[in-house]
Scaffold this motif. Sequence first.
Motif, PDB file in Angstrom:
ATOM      1  N   SER A  16       0.831  -1.203   0.000  1.00  0.00           N
ATOM      2  CA  SER A  16       0.000   0.000   0.000  1.00  0.00           C
ATOM      3  C   SER A  16       0.864   1.252   0.000  1.00  0.00           C
ATOM      4  O   SER A  16       2.002   1.232   0.470  1.00  0.00           O
ATOM      5  CB  SER A  16      -0.902   0.015   1.244  1.00  0.00           C
ATOM      6  N   ARG A  18       0.144   5.772   0.333  1.00  0.00           N
ATOM      7  CA  ARG A  18      -0.821   6.857   0.506  1.00  0.00           C
ATOM      8  C   ARG A  18      -0.226   8.113  -0.109  1.00  0.00           C
ATOM      9  O   ARG A  18       0.814   8.604   0.358  1.00  0.00           O
ATOM     10  CB  ARG A  18      -1.129   7.092   1.979  1.00  0.00           C
ATOM     11  N   ARG A  66      -9.798  -0.764  -4.656  1.00  0.00           N
ATOM     12  CA  ARG A  66      -8.424  -0.798  -4.150  1.00  0.00           C
ATOM     13  C   ARG A  66      -7.953   0.582  -3.689  1.00  0.00           C
ATOM     14  O   ARG A  66      -7.165   0.689  -2.754  1.00  0.00           O
ATOM     15  CB  ARG A  66      -7.469  -1.314  -5.229  1.00  0.00           C
ATOM     16  N   GLN A  81      -5.443   6.784  -0.940  1.00  0.00           N
ATOM     17  CA  GLN A  81      -4.959   5.555  -0.324  1.00  0.00           C
ATOM     18  C   GLN A  81      -4.993   4.454  -1.363  1.00  0.00           C
ATOM     19  O   GLN A  81      -6.062   4.143  -1.910  1.00  0.00           O
ATOM     20  CB  GLN A  81      -5.827   5.191   0.880  1.00  0.00           C
ATOM     21  N   ASN A  83      -4.261   0.577  -2.077  1.00  0.00           N
ATOM     22  CA  ASN A  83      -4.017  -0.748  -1.519  1.00  0.00           C
ATOM     23  C   ASN A  83      -3.916  -1.787  -2.628  1.00  0.00           C
ATOM     24  O   ASN A  83      -4.326  -1.538  -3.764  1.00  0.00           O
ATOM     25  CB  ASN A  83      -5.143  -1.127  -0.556  1.00  0.00           C
ATOM     26  N   SER A  84      -3.387  -2.933  -2.269  1.00  0.00           N
ATOM     27  CA  SER A  84      -3.275  -4.050  -3.222  1.00  0.00           C
ATOM     28  C   SER A  84      -2.660  -3.595  -4.541  1.00  0.00           C
ATOM     29  O   SER A  84      -3.183  -3.875  -5.627  1.00  0.00           O
ATOM     30  CB  SER A  84      -4.658  -4.668  -3.473  1.00  0.00           C
TER      31      SER A  84
END
Length: 123
Positions: A16, A18, A66, A81, A83-84
């Motif tokens: 991940s 950000r 995601r 953000q 993710n994955s």
Amino acid sequence: VQLQASGGGLVQTGDSLRLSCVASGFTSGYYAIGWFRQAPGKEREGVSCIKVTDRSTYYADSVKGRFTISRENANNTVSLQMNSLRPEDTAVYYCAIDSLANCPWARYPYDYWGQGTLVTVSS
């Protein structure tokens, strides 16, 4: 008007990150901030967008589920953000202001752009 994008880096598949975009010098309270990305040899594409008035959010199909875009009121910051993460997410990510608050997917209606932050996802 200045947009400062940050938070990029080198990560592995599944990790991940950000990203943050800080907007300054834009006095209107009616606008949207979009995130775009551009991979080497490809066109810049829209990733996500948020309208700061009602916090409506929009996502490209490739990142839906995601990525999450959000706005922090206190310091005119919009975060993404991620993710994955996948290798195909590798790109320079840009944030931009749409002063009409339409959140268009095309890049041309956006008035102001940040300098970009590089995201590299290794397999």
